[in-house]
Design a protein around this motif. Structure first.
Motif, PDB file in Angstrom:
ATOM      1  N   ARG A   1       6.737  40.477   6.960  1.00  0.00           N
ATOM      2  CA  ARG A   1       7.132  39.871   8.225  1.00  0.00           C
ATOM      3  C   ARG A   1       7.127  38.347   8.113  1.00  0.00           C
ATOM      4  NH1 ARG A   1      10.327  39.577  12.498  1.00  0.00           N
ATOM      5  NH2 ARG A   1       9.272  38.845  14.397  1.00  0.00           N
ATOM      6  N   SER A   2       6.111  37.799   7.479  1.00  0.00           N
ATOM      7  CA  SER A   2       6.062  36.347   7.275  1.00  0.00           C
ATOM      8  C   SER A   2       7.257  35.880   6.452  1.00  0.00           C
ATOM      9  CB  SER A   2       4.759  35.945   6.573  1.00  0.00           C
ATOM     10  OG  SER A   2       3.637  36.162   7.407  1.00  0.00           O
ATOM     11  N   ALA A   3       7.578  36.618   5.390  1.00  0.00           N
ATOM     12  CA  ALA A   3       8.707  36.258   4.541  1.00  0.00           C
ATOM     13  C   ALA A   3      10.023  36.351   5.302  1.00  0.00           C
ATOM     14  CB  ALA A   3       8.744  37.162   3.311  1.00  0.00           C
ATOM     15  N   GLU A   4      10.146  37.359   6.159  1.00  0.00           N
ATOM     16  CA  GLU A   4      11.360  37.532   6.950  1.00  0.00           C
ATOM     17  C   GLU A   4      11.553  36.361   7.915  1.00  0.00           C
ATOM     18  OE1 GLU A   4      13.334  40.880   9.964  1.00  0.00           O
ATOM     19  OE2 GLU A   4      11.165  40.781   9.692  1.00  0.00           O
ATOM     20  N   VAL A   5      10.473  35.953   8.573  1.00  0.00           N
ATOM     21  CA  VAL A   5      10.555  34.822   9.502  1.00  0.00           C
ATOM     22  C   VAL A   5      10.933  33.551   8.751  1.00  0.00           C
ATOM     23  CG1 VAL A   5       9.228  33.350  11.073  1.00  0.00           C
ATOM     24  CG2 VAL A   5       8.959  35.831  11.177  1.00  0.00           C
ATOM     25  N   TYR A   6      10.335  33.344   7.583  1.00  0.00           N
ATOM     26  CA  TYR A   6      10.650  32.166   6.779  1.00  0.00           C
ATOM     27  C   TYR A   6      12.120  32.171   6.365  1.00  0.00           C
ATOM     28  CZ  TYR A   6      10.478  28.696   3.045  1.00  0.00           C
ATOM     29  OH  TYR A   6      10.720  27.605   2.254  1.00  0.00           O
ATOM     30  N   HIS A   7      12.618  33.336   5.970  1.00  0.00           N
ATOM     31  CA  HIS A   7      14.038  33.456   5.623  1.00  0.00           C
ATOM     32  C   HIS A   7      14.908  33.079   6.818  1.00  0.00           C
ATOM     33  CE1 HIS A   7      17.907  35.176   4.449  1.00  0.00           C
ATOM     34  NE2 HIS A   7      17.876  35.858   5.571  1.00  0.00           N
ATOM     35  N   THR A   8      14.564  33.568   8.000  1.00  0.00           N
ATOM     36  CA  THR A   8      15.347  33.273   9.202  1.00  0.00           C
ATOM     37  C   THR A   8      15.340  31.778   9.510  1.00  0.00           C
ATOM     38  OG1 THR A   8      14.858  35.468  10.104  1.00  0.00           O
ATOM     39  CG2 THR A   8      15.630  33.797  11.661  1.00  0.00           C
ATOM     40  N   LEU A   9      14.192  31.137   9.315  1.00  0.00           N
ATOM     41  CA  LEU A   9      14.107  29.696   9.547  1.00  0.00           C
ATOM     42  C   LEU A   9      15.078  28.922   8.655  1.00  0.00           C
ATOM     43  CD1 LEU A   9      10.243  29.179   9.885  1.00  0.00           C
ATOM     44  CD2 LEU A   9      11.950  28.909  11.689  1.00  0.00           C
TER      45      LEU A   9
ATOM     46  N   PHE B   1       6.052  26.818   4.248  1.00  0.00           N
ATOM     47  CA  PHE B   1       5.064  27.875   4.459  1.00  0.00           C
ATOM     48  C   PHE B   1       3.753  27.505   3.782  1.00  0.00           C
ATOM     49  CE2 PHE B   1       7.325  29.089   0.596  1.00  0.00           C
ATOM     50  CZ  PHE B   1       6.287  29.375  -0.286  1.00  0.00           C
ATOM     51  N   ASP B   2       2.706  28.131   4.259  1.00  0.00           N
ATOM     52  CA  ASP B   2       1.356  27.973   3.716  1.00  0.00           C
ATOM     53  C   ASP B   2       0.956  29.335   3.153  1.00  0.00           C
ATOM     54  OD1 ASP B   2      -1.409  27.905   3.323  1.00  0.00           O
ATOM     55  OD2 ASP B   2      -1.762  26.548   4.997  1.00  0.00           O
ATOM     56  N   LEU B   3       0.984  29.474   1.830  1.00  0.00           N
ATOM     57  CA  LEU B   3       0.712  30.772   1.206  1.00  0.00           C
ATOM     58  C   LEU B   3      -0.660  31.303   1.590  1.00  0.00           C
ATOM     59  CD1 LEU B   3       1.694  32.983  -0.731  1.00  0.00           C
ATOM     60  CD2 LEU B   3       0.665  31.683  -2.608  1.00  0.00           C
ATOM     61  N   ALA B   4      -1.657  30.447   1.594  1.00  0.00           N
ATOM     62  CA  ALA B   4      -3.012  30.889   1.947  1.00  0.00           C
ATOM     63  C   ALA B   4      -3.057  31.424   3.372  1.00  0.00           C
ATOM     64  CB  ALA B   4      -4.000  29.731   1.788  1.00  0.00           C
ATOM     65  N   ALA B   5      -2.321  30.788   4.276  1.00  0.00           N
ATOM     66  CA  ALA B   5      -2.302  31.239   5.670  1.00  0.00           C
ATOM     67  C   ALA B   5      -1.567  32.571   5.801  1.00  0.00           C
ATOM     68  CB  ALA B   5      -1.644  30.177   6.549  1.00  0.00           C
ATOM     69  N   ILE B   6      -0.506  32.751   5.010  1.00  0.00           N
ATOM     70  CA  ILE B   6       0.220  34.027   5.017  1.00  0.00           C
ATOM     71  C   ILE B   6      -0.701  35.162   4.572  1.00  0.00           C
ATOM     72  CG2 ILE B   6       2.041  35.339   3.859  1.00  0.00           C
ATOM     73  CD1 ILE B   6       3.697  32.771   3.807  1.00  0.00           C
ATOM     74  N   VAL B   7      -1.430  34.932   3.474  1.00  0.00           N
ATOM     75  CA  VAL B   7      -2.368  35.943   2.962  1.00  0.00           C
ATOM     76  C   VAL B   7      -3.489  36.180   3.966  1.00  0.00           C
ATOM     77  CG1 VAL B   7      -4.045  36.447   1.152  1.00  0.00           C
ATOM     78  CG2 VAL B   7      -1.824  35.457   0.548  1.00  0.00           C
ATOM     79  N   LYS B   8      -4.001  35.117   4.581  1.00  0.00           N
ATOM     80  CA  LYS B   8      -5.090  35.249   5.556  1.00  0.00           C
ATOM     81  C   LYS B   8      -4.651  36.091   6.745  1.00  0.00           C
ATOM     82  CE  LYS B   8      -8.278  32.554   8.429  1.00  0.00           C
ATOM     83  NZ  LYS B   8      -8.694  31.188   8.846  1.00  0.00           N
ATOM     84  N   ARG B   9      -3.431  35.863   7.209  1.00  0.00           N
ATOM     85  CA  ARG B   9      -2.929  36.667   8.330  1.00  0.00           C
ATOM     86  C   ARG B   9      -2.843  38.141   7.934  1.00  0.00           C
ATOM     87  NH1 ARG B   9       1.986  38.844   9.943  1.00  0.00           N
ATOM     88  NH2 ARG B   9       2.099  39.194  12.197  1.00  0.00           N
ATOM     89  N   SER B  10      -2.330  38.410   6.738  1.00  0.00           N
ATOM     90  CA  SER B  10      -2.220  39.782   6.254  1.00  0.00           C
ATOM     91  C   SER B  10      -3.574  40.464   6.188  1.00  0.00           C
ATOM     92  CB  SER B  10      -1.564  39.792   4.875  1.00  0.00           C
ATOM     93  OG  SER B  10      -1.604  41.069   4.285  1.00  0.00           O
TER      94      SER B  10
END
Length: 468
Positions: free
Chosen positions: A55-63, A78-87
């Motif tokens: 979902r994070s990757a999809e939103v980033y693609h849309t941006l 994007f912030d990779l650490a934040a993406i992983v933390k959310r997951s």
């Protein structure tokens, strides 16, 4: 607390915890033994956290494509650490939810590893150990084995947690690799390839079979192949990989196909080449439980060859899917309780792949239907002809139906495109309810929705599609 239960479930994944919940609803005194995380691999290290990543990757693609919608934003990042933390946060939240449900249902839970330890009269004994020491021994006339599976390790391609990743490492990267090799093009491999490609990685996929997504209809597989290549992925089919030569922070290998050899150097490798059932140290020795290639053999109600011992989910027969495991748990428990559930119909179990584009299917592919002797009618409808898909900016995709030309039975349905994993259930209901082409043609689909492609694909099988 008594050590005698009506049912003991070993394994707290989507099969095990659902079985325990249903058994409690039916009035059984239930114990659930889980050694690591309630919710199992699916909830903690599979189905749920990977969807958060995607979902994070999809939103980033849309941006990155806002201008197509008449919008703009300054330099999306994007912030990779934040993406992983959310997951991880999503997984933790869902795990707590499962624990709450079990407590609410008054299921007794044990933290440890369970194994069969012989019999005590009519009951099976289950020994529970933690850190190598036995912490409890409980009994029950019925024991469900729901121990799941783990990633398969191939010689020369073993995961090491640093340069060669399994699913767990791929879900929790501390840095983003610039170059990535994904070995295997099943659901797991393709989803990770999609995630990392959307974040900007150079992704190469190597698949030993002659096409990607081998369990899907060949036409859908071919369309997915084109879509992934359009996104910039490099795909090798009929590929032999290895050996892997590890450097300080990169891996070199050779990929051999019918077209020749390709030398490749990448930062990381993801190995996604199937699963192995967790059948070790379950105390199966001396029982009539049979294991075939690491998976426990069962009948249509999940019974093994040993009376009172059952197996569900990934440790048992395919398809190896969380929703199949949960349904098996319900069937198994209802049969134990004396009810008369319908056995599992594997061809009515949908398969979903959450890459971009998504892929979903149920039933027989066109080629399998023909191989089984059916005379078929096939319908296809492209997303490009669907108003909602075009309005969403998602015109690439297709819905395909396969019918028995003689009876009108829906033999299979196959979809690729935006949100097809949410729509496939319509065809699943049709198969479960034994609906035919006649009922599907008469069904009114809401407008404008992408689900209208489902209706048009039915009509197309009988040369009646309206919008192509």
């Amino acid at each position: 607390m008594s050590d005698l239960f009506d049912l003991v479930v070993i394994g707290g994944g989507p099969g095990g915890y659902v079985a325990a919940l249903r058994a409690s609803q039916l009035g059984m005194n239930v114990a659930l033994v889980e050694s690591t995380h309630m919710g199992g691999v699916c909830l903690n290290w599979g189905c749920i956290p990977t969807k958060a990543l995607l979902r994070s990757a999809e939103v980033y693609h849309t941006l990155g494509h806002l201008q197509e919608y008449g919008l703009s934003a300054n330099q999306p990042s994007f912030d990779l650490a934040a993406i992983v933390k959310r997951s991880r946060g999503v997984a933790e939240r869902m795990g707590k939810g499962v624990a709450h449900l079990l407590k609410k249902a008054k299921v007794t839970t044990f933290d440890g590893r369970g194994r069969l330890a012989g019999r005590a009269g009519e009951a099976h004994k289950v020994s529970i150990t933690k850190d190598g020491k036995e912490t409890a021994q409980i009994r029950a006339p019925h024991v469900i084995l729901a121990t799941g599976a783990r990633g398969r390790q191939l010689p020369g391609l073993e995961t090491d947690g640093k340069l060669v990743w399994g699913a767990r490492e791929a879900m929790t990267p501390d840095t983003l690799p610039k170059r990535l090799l994904v070995i295997g093009s099943g659901a797991i491999g393709i989803e990770f390839a999609s995630f990392y490609r959307d974040l900007g990685c150079e992704v190469t996929i190597a698949e030993v079979a002659d096409r990607i997504l081998m369990t899907e209809d060949a036409e859908i597989s071919a369309q997915a192949h084109k879509a992934f290549e359009k996104r910039g992925m490099t795909i090798h089919t009929g590929a032999k990989v290895g050996p892997l030569k590890k450097g300080a922070n990169e891996v070199s290998t050779t990929i051999e196909t019918a077209k020749g050899k390709v030398d490749l150097t990448v930062d990381r490798v993801i190995c996604a080449v199937g699963i192995v059932g967790n059948v070790e140290d379950l105390g199966l020795e001396g029982t009539k439980v049979k294991v075939d290639r690491s998976h426990i053999q069962t009948d249509e109600f999940c019974r093994t060859g040993e009376p009172g011992i059952y197996a569900i989910g990934d440790v048992a027969a395919p398809p190896w899917l969380a929703h199949k495991a949960s349904h098996e748990g319900v069937i198994c428990v209802e049969k134990i309780s004396g009810r008369s559930p319908e056995p599992l119909h594997a061809r009515n179990i949908p398969g979903c792949i959450y890459a971009r584009p998504q892929v979903a299917s149920v039933g027989l592919s066109e080629e399998k239907a023909k191989a089984e002797g059916y005379k078929v009618r096939v319908g296809r409808f492209p997303f490009l002809a669907n108003g909602k898909a075009v309005a969403m900016g998602e015109p690439e995709g297709m819905t395909k139906t396969v019918f028995d030309a003689e009876t009108g039975e829906l033999l299979g349905a196959h979809m690729i495109g935006s949100e097809v994993t949410e729509m496939i259930q319509g065809y699943v209901i049709a198969r479960t309810g034994e609906l035919t082409d006649a009922e599907l043609m008469e069904t009114v689909f809401p407008h404008p929705t992408i689900s209208e492609t489902m209706h048009e694909a039915v009509l197309a099988a009988y040369e009646g599609a309206l919008h192509i």
